[in-house]
Design a protein around this motif. Structure first.
Motif, short mmCIF file in Angstrom:
data_model
loop_
_atom_site.label_atom_id
_atom_site.label_comp_id
_atom_site.label_asym_id
_atom_site.label_seq_id
_atom_site.Cartn_x
_atom_site.Cartn_y
_atom_site.Cartn_z
N LEU A 85 0.81 -1.22 0.00
CA LEU A 85 0.00 0.00 0.00
C LEU A 85 0.85 1.28 0.00
O LEU A 85 0.36 2.34 -0.40
N ASN A 86 2.09 1.17 0.43
CA ASN A 86 2.95 2.35 0.52
C ASN A 86 4.05 2.37 -0.54
O ASN A 86 4.91 3.27 -0.52
N MET A 87 4.01 1.45 -1.48
CA MET A 87 5.05 1.39 -2.52
C MET A 87 5.13 2.68 -3.33
O MET A 87 6.22 3.12 -3.71
N GLU A 140 -0.36 2.12 -10.85
CA GLU A 140 -0.23 3.40 -10.16
C GLU A 140 0.10 3.18 -8.69
O GLU A 140 1.00 3.81 -8.14
N LYS A 141 -0.65 2.29 -8.07
CA LYS A 141 -0.41 1.95 -6.67
C LYS A 141 -1.29 0.75 -6.31
O LYS A 141 -2.15 0.33 -7.09
N PHE A 142 -1.04 0.19 -5.13
CA PHE A 142 -1.90 -0.87 -4.61
C PHE A 142 -2.90 -0.26 -3.65
O PHE A 142 -2.58 0.67 -2.90
N LEU A 188 6.57 -0.10 -9.68
CA LEU A 188 5.16 -0.02 -10.08
C LEU A 188 5.01 0.53 -11.49
O LEU A 188 4.19 0.04 -12.28
N LYS A 189 5.80 1.53 -11.83
CA LYS A 189 5.72 2.14 -13.15
C LYS A 189 6.01 1.13 -14.24
O LYS A 189 5.33 1.11 -15.28
#
Length: 306
Positions: free
Chosen positions: A271-273, A289-291, A283-284
């Motif tokens: 969640l904080n990646m 975009e994010k979890f 992630l890119k």
């Protein structure tokens, strides 16, 4: 005889496409993650074995080919491993059912599974969502029905009597969506198509269409879009003739057998990646975009598919 021919063709297809995958390890300067393949065979890529160290067992369903799966998710798993300080073992399996079996047997700490496989699994045993990717500001995805670009087929109906590729029997986008379409037409895959094959990876299905090995296929839109952006040659000879409604995006999951303290730590890492420079870079590359945390009811529309 026809069945034997189809099995033979399917096997040859799998071997051709498997061998065409990228065989280069782009992270030779890093310490590889341990990979276990199949029920018995195990490949240990770490020459410096560490004894008596707790490990995390994870599986990532092969929505794309096994080698590509490892290539794409290696850095994500390595990131989690580094943050936790605990070694990760990737238990690679060919089919979604095999991953579900590992979850049910308590052999995994967590897994990334297809939405269809998640819906099937949670009917048999308690399965909880750890997190899900947010892609293009969405937590849903679609099935794409594809054909070769120079083919005359413009609609799904045009594929009647033609050959067709599915990915996996538990795949929502790679099988169940089309089965439901056919059921609504009061028919099934045996009667509608001339013959069908299972490729066990969406990128294999895409290549089967691109190379003219089958007339059409149903694939995961996330995989198709990833290839369109990052490896456009794989889809340049393919066109989309139909898109499905929106479905809940494939989630990371865990079971009651998982260590709750460990799960909470992994969840926090995911969640904080996007707030971490290294994590954001990883992630890119995955087009994520994010979890985020998602509610189980985003998968309710899939209940009628199973």
């Amino acid at each position: 005889m026809i069945r034997r021919i189809l099995i033979f063709v399917s096997t040859i297809l799998f071997l051709i496409l498997f061998n065409s995958c990228n065989k280069t390890n782009h992270y030779n300067n890093q310490k590889p993650i341990k990979i276990e393949i199949g029920n018995k065979q195990q490949i240990n890529l770490d020459e410096n074995k560490t004894k008596n160290v707790k490990t995390i067992n994870v599986a990532i369903s092969t929505m794309i080919s096994p080698k590509k799966t490892f290539y794409l998710y290696e850095n994500l798993l390595r990131y989690i491993e580094k943050k936790l300080g605990i070694k990760i073992i990737l238990k690679q399996r060919k089919s979604y059912q095999e991953v579900n079996d590992l979850l049910e047997e308590g052999e995994l700490d967590f897994a990334y599974v297809c939405s269809g496989a998640y819906v099937v699994a949670k009917r048999k045993f308690p399965l909880k969502i750890l997190a899900a990717p947010l892609m293009n500001n969405k937590t849903y995805y679609q099935a794409y029905i594809i054909v070769r670009k120079n083919s005359p087929y413009k609609t799904f109906s045009d594929l009647k009597g033609k050959s067709f590729a599915f990915s996996d029997p538990l795949s929502n986008t790679g099988y169940k969506y089309v089965v439901k379409l056919l059921k609504e037409r009061n028919t099934n895959e045996e009667n509608f198509f001339s013959n069908t094959i299972f490729t066990y990876a969406h990128d294999y299905s895409i290549q089967a269409v691109a190379r003219g090995l089958v007339d059409g296929a149903t694939v995961d839109g996330l995989v198709y879009d990833y290839l369109r952006i990052n490896d456009s040659d794989k889809v340049k000879n393919v066109k989309i003739i139909q898109k499905s409604p929106n479905f809940g995006i494939p989630p990371f999951v865990y079971t009651p057998n998982s260590d709750p303290v460990l799960i909470k730590k992994i969840q926090n890492i995911l969640l904080n990646m996007d707030q971490n420079k290294e994590g954001k870079g990883i992630l890119k590359k995955l087009e994520i975009e994010k979890f985020v945390i998602v509610k189980p009811d985003i998968y309710n529309s899939l209940e009628s598919f199973n």
